[in-house]
Design an enzyme around this catalytic site. Sequence first.
Site, PDB file in Angstrom:
ATOM      1  CG  ASN A  46       2.244 -21.263  -8.934  1.00 47.47           C
ATOM      2  OD1 ASN A  46       1.217 -21.339  -8.284  1.00 47.47           O
ATOM      3  ND2 ASN A  46       3.427 -21.333  -8.355  1.00 47.47           N
ATOM      4  CG  ASP A  47       6.053 -23.432  -9.478  1.00 49.40           C
ATOM      5  OD1 ASP A  47       5.715 -22.386 -10.039  1.00 49.40           O
ATOM      6  OD2 ASP A  47       6.800 -23.466  -8.486  1.00 49.40           O
TER       7      ASP A  47
ATOM      8  CD1 TRP B 129       0.818 -18.642  -6.324  1.00 43.44           C
ATOM      9  CD2 TRP B 129       0.617 -17.518  -4.394  1.00 43.44           C
ATOM     10  NE1 TRP B 129       1.685 -19.199  -5.427  1.00 43.44           N
ATOM     11  CE2 TRP B 129       1.583 -18.533  -4.225  1.00 43.44           C
ATOM     12  CE3 TRP B 129       0.314 -16.701  -3.313  1.00 43.44           C
ATOM     13  CZ2 TRP B 129       2.266 -18.729  -3.031  1.00 43.44           C
ATOM     14  CZ3 TRP B 129       0.981 -16.902  -2.109  1.00 43.44           C
ATOM     15  CH2 TRP B 129       1.955 -17.912  -1.984  1.00 43.44           C
TER      16      TRP B 129
ATOM     17  CB  SER C 219       7.233 -26.227  -6.239  1.00 42.57           C
ATOM     18  OG  SER C 219       6.277 -25.481  -6.931  1.00 42.57           O
TER      19      SER C 219
ATOM     20  CD  GLU D  85      10.946 -18.788  -6.837  1.00 46.58           C
ATOM     21  OE1 GLU D  85      10.351 -18.321  -5.861  1.00 46.58           O
ATOM     22  OE2 GLU D  85      10.507 -18.708  -8.001  1.00 46.58           O
TER      23      GLU D  85
END
Length: 625
Positions: free
Chosen positions: A191-192, A216, A249, A368
């Site tokens: 993801n990020d 995830w 993150s 976020e």
Amino acid sequence: VVALSALSARAVAEPDHLIADFEGDTFAGWTVTGTAFGKGPIDVPLPLQQPVAGFEGARYVNSYHGTDKGQGTLTSPEFTITNNAISFLIGGGAHPGQTCINLLVNNKVVESATGDNDERLAWYTWDTKALVGKKAKIQMIDKETGQWGHINVDQIVQTDAPPVPALSTALLYQESYRPQFHFTAAKNWLNDPNGCVFYDGEYHLFFQHNPESVNWGNMTWGHAVSPDLVHWTQLPDALKPDKLGTMFSGSAVVDADNTSGFGHGNEKPLVAMYTAAGGTNPASKGQPFTQCIAFSNDKGRTWTKYAANPAIPHIAGENRDPKLIWHEATRKWIVALYLDGDQFALFGSPDLKKWTKLQQLGMPGCSECPDFFPLHLDGGAAKTKWIFTAANGHYLVGDFDGTIFTAEPGVQQADFGNSNYAVQTYSDIPAADGRRIQIGWMRDGKYPRMPFNQQMSFPAELQLKTTADGPRLFKQPIKEIETLHGKPSEWTDLKLNPGENPLAGLKGDCFHIKAEIEPGNATTVGFKIRGQQVVYRVADRKLESLGTAPLDLQNGRITLEILVDRTTIETFGNGGRVALSSVYLTKPEDQQLEVFADGGTAKIVSLSVFPVQSAWRSEPSALQK
Ligand code: FRU
């Protein structure tokens, strides 16, 4: 290729039981109907078929007999399910329910699989733990008569240790839904984007990675480097879960003046700040989310976590996603942090270790992955504004004095696509380059049967320009896309009447399209790209591309720039005034392009369609500066 997360180990593994290896010249005991499967397993290339590879031994099942038109079924004798899994090799067409292999229990389909529009056979596994002891049959059916209307199957085995899907480097990055010029993890979930930093000729891209599954979890910082943000080399994972949590993150900077004291040796220290997500792994049970730092003195190859972590203790909720920036005027580090709800904060530090809260700010509708950076208004050094972005790319424009960010009213939107998330800009891009480059996670894409899951957006350059509405972000793909350009097809000053399609002769799956269009008296103009419309609705002043953005005509014209990859369309209107970053799933074989006008005649002022080569199969070429 499937995730085999939950294959529970038995105390004593059941030995493998072969169901069929199709080495004989008849289907021995299997029931055949129709013509598709022929008289038996085959051992010679079939006429008119592309080469088939990946089967075992001399023979395998192939339902292509000179044509895709054949239909039929091939059904095994009944057998008892004895093992945790049934594995087999499969290739051929992707027509779920039509041309597939099924597992039948009580004559009901309980599992099914297809090929991937690729003649090569690859391992596929069904989890049969819950079915052990049941009577079953395997049935192959071929109903599809069109393109790819066939399957190839071999080596069906009941096993407790399923073969790992073959990912030879020759096939890796060539899978049918593998993006060809967007970053994906070689294997498993991402993801990020994290730790986006440039150092010594390399762009680093760290990323939220699950090393163990296509879903995830187990958040770890994956790592890749590139000389040009286009050609990536994936390196070993950089930050792994520990007793403070899994690695959520964060960001990275070059600590050029060694303010942290972490530097030694010839290289400047890279310092990363990440969230240790306490409580998300067994080792961190009971810990809160905190912000931690780690450093590298070998160009990001190895990382040491700071012994006195966390650098910022728990503040609120699941506070996370620290984004670092050096503030030259006050010679200190700033970090933008997500707190909770729609609340964010700024902290300051002289050394990246000790942090003081400067400010808290709210961004309605946002959460976020904050980012905070200056941009010159209209490119000139005369006026600098500060931009604060949230994970969804929405942003505030304002001023920053080193302590307080004063935002102008209103949260703005730069991207209107269906998939633009966790955006982060690059740190430490040399002043001579001066670009502010943003990359994001293209969330929610579907990648059926792929060894990886999710992808990054193509990096975009952000600029701040004066508009009638005030200063606004403009977002455009970075020029390095040109390193992948093939020979363009080009048109200028072309009248476009309803029903005409000058692009009818073009085919492909990856394109860079640049167009300037005067709708004239047409009501809609646009493109149909591999089945998906990118359309401008003249009366509504709306640009649609898997999302809708407002877009005005400028001198009666619009400009469009469109990046097409295997699972994405990124559309940029009027020089980046609006962007639409979107994921889509098309049939790999749908490779048509169309440019159209409806309701009247439009003028194509200029149109260039560049085929885009695979970044995985080309070398970075020297960039013309
Ligand atoms: C955003 C996000 C972050 C978090 C990370 C976890 O997509 O939820 O807030 O740090 O993903 O993977």
